[in-house]
Design a protein around this motif. Structure first.
Motif, PDB file in Angstrom:
ATOM      1  N   HIS A  63     -76.113 -20.886 -13.879  1.00 26.94           N
ATOM      2  CA  HIS A  63     -76.812 -20.976 -12.600  1.00 26.94           C
ATOM      3  C   HIS A  63     -77.823 -19.843 -12.475  1.00 26.94           C
ATOM      4  CE1 HIS A  63     -74.117 -24.114 -11.122  1.00 26.94           C
ATOM      5  NE2 HIS A  63     -73.117 -23.392 -11.634  1.00 26.94           N
ATOM      6  N   ASP A  64     -79.081 -20.185 -12.295  1.00 24.62           N
ATOM      7  CA  ASP A  64     -80.153 -19.206 -12.154  1.00 24.62           C
ATOM      8  C   ASP A  64     -80.050 -18.525 -10.787  1.00 24.62           C
ATOM      9  OD1 ASP A  64     -82.894 -18.204 -11.405  1.00 24.62           O
ATOM     10  OD2 ASP A  64     -83.356 -18.927 -13.431  1.00 24.62           O
ATOM     11  N   ILE A  65     -80.025 -17.196 -10.771  1.00 23.47           N
ATOM     12  CA  ILE A  65     -79.836 -16.451  -9.527  1.00 23.47           C
ATOM     13  C   ILE A  65     -81.001 -16.640  -8.575  1.00 23.47           C
ATOM     14  CG2 ILE A  65     -80.918 -14.294 -10.289  1.00 23.47           C
ATOM     15  CD1 ILE A  65     -77.646 -14.500  -8.289  1.00 23.47           C
ATOM     16  N   GLU A  66     -82.184 -16.988  -9.098  1.00 25.14           N
ATOM     17  CA  GLU A  66     -83.356 -17.213  -8.253  1.00 25.14           C
ATOM     18  C   GLU A  66     -83.353 -18.632  -7.675  1.00 25.14           C
ATOM     19  OE1 GLU A  66     -86.508 -14.888  -7.942  1.00 25.14           O
ATOM     20  OE2 GLU A  66     -84.612 -13.793  -7.940  1.00 25.14           O
ATOM     21  N   ARG A  67     -83.050 -19.621  -8.481  1.00 26.21           N
ATOM     22  CA  ARG A  67     -83.125 -21.019  -8.046  1.00 26.21           C
ATOM     23  C   ARG A  67     -81.835 -21.505  -7.390  1.00 26.21           C
ATOM     24  NH1 ARG A  67     -85.595 -21.773 -13.265  1.00 26.21           N
ATOM     25  NH2 ARG A  67     -83.693 -22.804 -13.979  1.00 26.21           N
ATOM     26  N   GLU A  68     -80.686 -20.962  -7.812  1.00 22.57           N
ATOM     27  CA  GLU A  68     -79.387 -21.389  -7.269  1.00 22.57           C
ATOM     28  C   GLU A  68     -78.572 -20.163  -6.854  1.00 22.57           C
ATOM     29  OE1 GLU A  68     -77.691 -24.812  -9.835  1.00 22.57           O
ATOM     30  OE2 GLU A  68     -78.810 -23.526 -11.226  1.00 22.57           O
ATOM     31  N   PRO A  69     -79.053 -19.416  -5.866  1.00 28.31           N
ATOM     32  CA  PRO A  69     -78.392 -18.146  -5.538  1.00 28.31           C
ATOM     33  C   PRO A  69     -76.940 -18.290  -5.081  1.00 28.31           C
ATOM     34  CG  PRO A  69     -80.036 -18.722  -3.880  1.00 28.31           C
ATOM     35  CD  PRO A  69     -80.238 -19.654  -5.026  1.00 28.31           C
ATOM     36  N   LEU A  70     -76.638 -19.296  -4.259  1.00 29.71           N
ATOM     37  CA  LEU A  70     -75.263 -19.435  -3.780  1.00 29.71           C
ATOM     38  C   LEU A  70     -74.313 -19.834  -4.902  1.00 29.71           C
ATOM     39  CD1 LEU A  70     -75.701 -21.127  -0.284  1.00 29.71           C
ATOM     40  CD2 LEU A  70     -75.211 -18.736  -0.817  1.00 29.71           C
ATOM     41  N   ALA A  71     -74.733 -20.768  -5.738  1.00 26.80           N
ATOM     42  CA  ALA A  71     -73.889 -21.191  -6.858  1.00 26.80           C
ATOM     43  C   ALA A  71     -73.640 -20.038  -7.812  1.00 26.80           C
ATOM     44  CB  ALA A  71     -74.549 -22.362  -7.593  1.00 26.80           C
ATOM     45  N   ALA A  72     -74.671 -19.217  -8.073  1.00 25.56           N
ATOM     46  CA  ALA A  72     -74.514 -18.080  -8.974  1.00 25.56           C
ATOM     47  C   ALA A  72     -73.609 -17.008  -8.366  1.00 25.56           C
ATOM     48  CB  ALA A  72     -75.887 -17.492  -9.311  1.00 25.56           C
ATOM     49  N   LYS A  73     -73.808 -16.722  -7.073  1.00 24.69           N
ATOM     50  CA  LYS A  73     -73.051 -15.635  -6.437  1.00 24.69           C
ATOM     51  C   LYS A  73     -71.575 -15.969  -6.259  1.00 24.69           C
ATOM     52  CE  LYS A  73     -77.051 -13.626  -4.117  1.00 24.69           C
ATOM     53  NZ  LYS A  73     -77.716 -13.301  -2.848  1.00 24.69           N
ATOM     54  N   ARG A  74     -71.240 -17.254  -6.229  1.00 20.49           N
ATOM     55  CA  ARG A  74     -69.818 -17.632  -6.170  1.00 20.49           C
ATOM     56  C   ARG A  74     -69.071 -17.221  -7.439  1.00 20.49           C
ATOM     57  NH1 ARG A  74     -71.943 -22.720  -4.051  1.00 20.49           N
ATOM     58  NH2 ARG A  74     -71.557 -22.803  -1.797  1.00 20.49           N
ATOM     59  N   LEU A  75     -69.819 -17.047  -8.518  1.00 19.90           N
ATOM     60  CA  LEU A  75     -69.191 -16.877  -9.828  1.00 19.90           C
ATOM     61  C   LEU A  75     -69.131 -15.431 -10.297  1.00 19.90           C
ATOM     62  CD1 LEU A  75     -70.835 -19.973 -11.521  1.00 19.90           C
ATOM     63  CD2 LEU A  75     -68.460 -19.752 -10.770  1.00 19.90           C
ATOM     64  N   PHE A  76     -69.623 -14.487  -9.524  1.00 18.83           N
ATOM     65  CA  PHE A  76     -69.487 -13.092  -9.943  1.00 18.83           C
ATOM     66  C   PHE A  76     -68.905 -12.238  -8.827  1.00 18.83           C
ATOM     67  CE2 PHE A  76     -74.023 -12.989  -8.487  1.00 18.83           C
ATOM     68  CZ  PHE A  76     -73.923 -11.985  -7.540  1.00 18.83           C
TER      69      PHE A  76
END
Length: 324
Positions: A63-76
């Motif tokens: 998940h790209d932190i710029e294009r999919e910030p919520l999806a990425a932030k759920r995973l770290f």
């Protein structure tokens, strides 16, 4: 698990991060090293979406932190520098708040809070307000909030800052226990942390990556790699040093006094193996050696040799300072 792609950031005339790229797979603990002002924290803030990059991006489990910030932030899970929290909350209330933000409630939230309190050893301060905690316990609370949702990617900025030696040992154990199932990045300036827990290390200075290797490979870049340490009686130092000076492979000899006697560190030219030649010379001249060992190298020496030619850029407010 984590991919950093050409991240770059400027603050006015200051280039803080200049095209940083690396990947971290599952099961790896990456030490992110550098002197103050090297760009470590800025890189982490961009990788976690807390600071917008001028260029580049980070990808968390696809998940790209710029294009999919919520999806990425759920995973770290992220521990920023300073471990900010709400000072008027108790530790328990703060962790309940974080659990709720992460989507947990009821028995599941209580289970996760109990687990993380035990893991990070917060039981004795669970009902204390965060503003009353020592720096070390505040750091633990910061680690707890980063781990409460059991993320696959963990990014920790100075996780042992403010901890006493026993607490540092406990934190290393926590990181080691997480390693098999997660990708972990630890920003630190403590080389002992790298040797203790990291399977790989990146050295950054001036906003650029200067080295990417295992701790052992970095240590091998030290001038002390393959150096031979001899422990001898003080009265034999002059004679033994004179003999060692005759070896072409010897670049320098350093002496130190210890409780067990004098310790000579014989530095090899071009870091070439030297122990066999010294052992043969000692037998031929019948030197009495109390101990002989070979160094693998010193991370602090390698770190200096890598970073000293690349001083940290001056802050914007220093650029226009006039010195007489």
């Amino acid at each position: 698990m984590l991919e950093i792609r050409n991240l770059a950031k400027r603050f006015g005339p200051l280039v803080a991060v200049d095209g940083v790229s690396f990947t971290v797979p599952r099961g790896e603990v990456l030490g992110f090293l550098g002197p103050n002002g090297a760009g470590k924290s800025t890189t982490m803030k961009m990788a976690t979406g807390f600071l917008a990059p001028d260029a580049g991006t980070a990808v968390v489990c696809g998940h790209d932190i710029e294009r999919e910030p919520l999806a990425a932030k759920r995973l770290f899970g992220y521990l920023p520098e300073g471990a900010p929290g709400y000072p008027d909350m108790t530790v328990a209330a703060f962790l309940r708040f974080v659990a709720e933000i992460r989507g947990f409630a009821g028995p599941e939230a209580r289970r996760r809070i109990a687990r993380i309190v035990e893991l990070v050893h917060l039981g004795e301060v669970r009902e204390q307000r965060i503003e009353t905690l020592s720096k070390g316990f505040r750091r633990r609370v910061g680690v707890a909030q980063a781990l409460i949702h059991d993320p696959p990617v963990v990014i920790l900025d100075e996780p042992t800052d403010g901890l006493d030696p026993n607490q540092k040992h406990e934190m290393r154990g926590i990181i080691a226990a997480m390693q098999p199932d997660k990708a972990i990045v630890i920003s630190t300036h403590l080389l002992e942390e790298v040797e203790a827990v990291c399977s790989r290390a990146i050295v950054i200075a001036g906003g650029r990556i200067l080295a990417d290797a295992t701790p052992a490979e970095l240590a091998a870049r030290s001038r002390y790699h393959n150096a031979v340490r001899l422990t001898i009686a003080p009265q034999n130092e002059t004679k033994i040093r004179a003999g060692l000076d005759q070896l072409d492979e010897v670049e320098a000899i350093e002496a130190a006094r210890g409780d067990a006697g004098t310790v000579l560190t014989v530095i090899a030219r071009d870091r070439a193996p030297l122990a066999a030649e010294i052992a043969e010379l000692a037998r031929a001249k019948r030197w009495k050696l109390d101990a002989l060992s070979v160094e693998r190298g010193r991370l602090d020496d390698a770190f200096r040799s890598i970073t000293e030619p690349h001083p940290a850029p001056r802050a914007p407010w220093d650029i226009f300072n006039v010195t007489k």
